[in-house]
Design a protein around this motif. Structure first.
Motif: not given
Lengths: 279, 355
Positions: B7-12, B14
């Protein structure tokens, strides 16, 4: 706040109106000359027309409309502003959210990295940016300039969201988690709506910035078919240097959308500017 | 809260991707380019430069046939030409591209060479124009910051009272901020060039009959006038927000003590306004150092370089196809901004009082 005497009140209105005149007069003067034919403007900028005011205005406006290709420039500007701002809102709030909630060292370092970009003047990265844009096919490309605006606007947006999200209590998210909601669902259904005040501020500040920006479009949007309003006005001054009537009409046309928006939303726009500067 | 690295990297992702591609990478490349003689004439940048530069640098070295060949491909990027004639140009193939680079190489314009700190040396020791530009920019920054803050604070104090119509006046004072700086600049060209002439004819006032935009003593003040006219409303909003956040109880206590008028402003209001002062100074200093559009529209930096701001000069170096040199000036601007704003924030922050 002080209680005013009647005399103080009259003086206040006089002073405030005089100042309003100073702010308004240059715009009024330019507007007035819209109703004049070109020779009249050259002969005397201060006088009202002796001819048919409406016919003159119609000639000036219609020529400027056609020669700036106003509908296209307006549409381009609108697409860029709407695309970049909606992208910025979603992208920055997501990034800020995880950087606040995952309170790790990496999150902090990344936040500082984003924040650093706020003090770097655009001109320090301008030339390599144009080159990068060219390499990725983003020159003269509306989608390309939207992505560049998103990149350049991200630091400030993330900074504002970061400060705001810190004040949101965790309990709501925890309750949703216990009910088994996914991270994406929690963010879009629960968090994003809570961010509405700061989102409104950001939309206002970014609109003023992107709609009126000149240098980035000048560098990136080189073909006439992707020109923004500011570029259209500018090219007008290069090509029709002495046709004052048309030039004034182009300035007027380019100003109308923002002035109309301001007429309806001025309270929110001023509030947004104030909120954005306090943070 | 649960920790899911995905989640952390996915949200960051873009934000990080775009930041890396369009900010961090150009920023780091900038340090390299500032130490090169990059002149922008590698073929990937054909069309990013003004027509005049092409005519002055390249044309003398080409034969008539080559000139026509070059023009046929160049013109598709040339807005003015296309606008005037409606003529486009054929699409370019890789073969065309190579032929075009050949033209540039012939006049020694293609390619990027590493030249160490030569650009910076040139800025500090050889560039006479840079001295003029820097002194104008600093002069402009000092006076722009003083006048903008004085005007902004004055307007805010004027509007900070419970009288009908104050919101209308506030909106009017803020109005110039809604318009693009380019538009504001061109409107003022008319006002200062043609409006003043008309005023002189009507009144005979000698003081309006001056070369507002073409005299190298007067033009800098004209630029300043337009800048303050445009920006005062924004600073007013900042000070107004600061004034309205001052608690009524403090002011009432001051009134009971008999502290009113000027003394009240100096000893009570102003110290409590310091956070707004910090913000307003930060915004006005950085914006003044980065001013570009107003000079571009009003005077194109003239007469001579009398109103060429630092950033307009960077743009001129860019337009004069000296990309490496322009980038070096951009890096230097970053250093200047970091030093000045760092100093300003540390000084003003200390003066803020907490209640």
């Amino acid at each position: 706040m002080t209680v005013e005497s009647p005399r103080g009140r009259v003086l206040w209105y006089l002073g405030a109106s005089l100042l309003a005149l100073i702010f308004f007069f240059p715009l009024l003067l330019a507007f007035m000359n819209l109703f004049k034919a070109n020779p009249e403007i050259v002969a005397d900028f201060g006088a009202w027309t002796r001819g048919d005011a409406l016919a003159n205005a119609w000639t000036n406006l219609s020529q400027a409309w056609i020669e700036t290709n106003f509908p296209l420039a307006f549409l381009n500007t609108l697409i860029i502003a709407v695309g970049a701002i909606s992208g910025l809102v979603v992208m920055s709030s997501m990034a800020a959210y995880v950087m606040v909630r995952y309170n790790t060292k990496i999150a902090w370092v990344l936040f500082l990295l984003f924040a650093f970009a706020m003090i770097v003047p655009f001109q320090a990265i301008m030339m390599p940016l144009v080159r990068t844009a060219r390499d990725f096919g983003a020159l003269s490309n509306l989608g390309g300039i939207i992505l560049i605006y998103m990149a350049l606007g991200a630091p400030f947006s993330i900074f504002l969201y970061h400060g705001f999200i810190k004040t949101i209590p965790l309990e709501l998210e925890e309750a949703a988690m216990i009910e088994g909601a996914s991270d994406l669902r929690i963010f879009f259904r629960l968090i994003l709506p809570l961010l509405q005040p700061i989102t409104a501020t950001l939309i206002i500040l970014h609109s003023l910035w992107i709609w009126n920006d000149f240098l980035l479009p000048l560098l990136i949007l080189q073909r006439p078919e992707v020109r923004t309003l500011q570029l259209a006005v500018n090219s007008f001054f290069g090509v029709f240097g002495t046709e004052y009537g048309k030039a004034l009409a182009a300035l007027f046309l380019a100003s109308v959308p923002m002035v109309l928006l301001y007429a309806f939303l001025q309270r929110y726009i001023i509030r947004g500017v104030a909120a954005g500067s306090i943070k | 809260m649960r920790r899911n690295p995905v989640t952390f990297w996915l949200f960051l992702l873009p934000a990080l991707a775009l930041y890396g591609l369009f900010f961090l990478s150009p920023f780091l490349q900038g340090f390299y380019y500032s130490m090169t003689d990059w002149n922008g004439w590698s073929a990937d940048l054909i069309g990013t430069l003004p027509t005049e530069t092409v005519e002055e640098t390249l044309f003398p070295a080409l034969s008539e046939a080559e000139r026509q060949d070059f023009l046929a491909y160049y013109r598709q990027y040339d807005d003015d030409f296309r606008l005037r004639t409606g003529i486009g140009a054929p699409e370019r193939t890789p073969g065309d591209e190579r032929r075009l680079i050949g033209y540039f190489e012939r006049v020694g314009l293609a390619g990027i060479r590493f030249i160490g700190f030569d650009n910076f040396l040139e800025i500090f020791t050889k560039d006479q124009r840079f001295v003029t530009v820097l002194s104008f920019s600093l002069w402009f920054t000092v006076f722009n910051v003083i006048f903008l803050n004085a005007a902004g604070l004055g307007l805010a104090l004027l509007l900070d009272r419970a009288l009908k119509g104050r919101n209308l006046f506030r909106s009017l004072y803020f109005l110039p901020n809604i318009l693009g700086l380019i538009i504001v600049g061109y409107i003022w060209v008319f006002v200062l060039r043609d409006g003043t002439a008309a005023l002189y004819r009507a009144t005979g006032w000698e003081w309006v009959n001056i070369p507002w935009l073409t005299d190298n003593i007067i033009a800098p003040w004209s630029v300043l006038l337009v800048s303050v006219w445009q920006g005062a409303g924004y600073i007013m909003v900042i000070y107004l927000a600061g004034l309205q956040s001052i608690g009524k109880d403090v002011l009432e206590a001051a009134a009971i003590d008999g502290t009113m008028g000027w003394r009240r402003f100096v000893y009570i209001i102003f110290p409590l306004l310091m956070p707004s002062v910090t913000v307003a100074f930060f915004i006005t200093i950085t914006n003044s150092l980065k001013t570009f559009e107003i000079m571009y529209a009003l005077t194109r930096g003239g007469p001579g370089a009398a109103t060429t701001s630092y950033v307009l000069n960077i743009f001129t170096s860019y337009a004069g196809n000296r990309f490496g040199y322009a980038t070096a000036q951009g890096i230097l601007l970053l250093a200047v901004i970091m030093v000045i704003t760092g100093f300003q924030l540390s000084v003003l922050k200390k003066k803020e009082v907490e209640l």
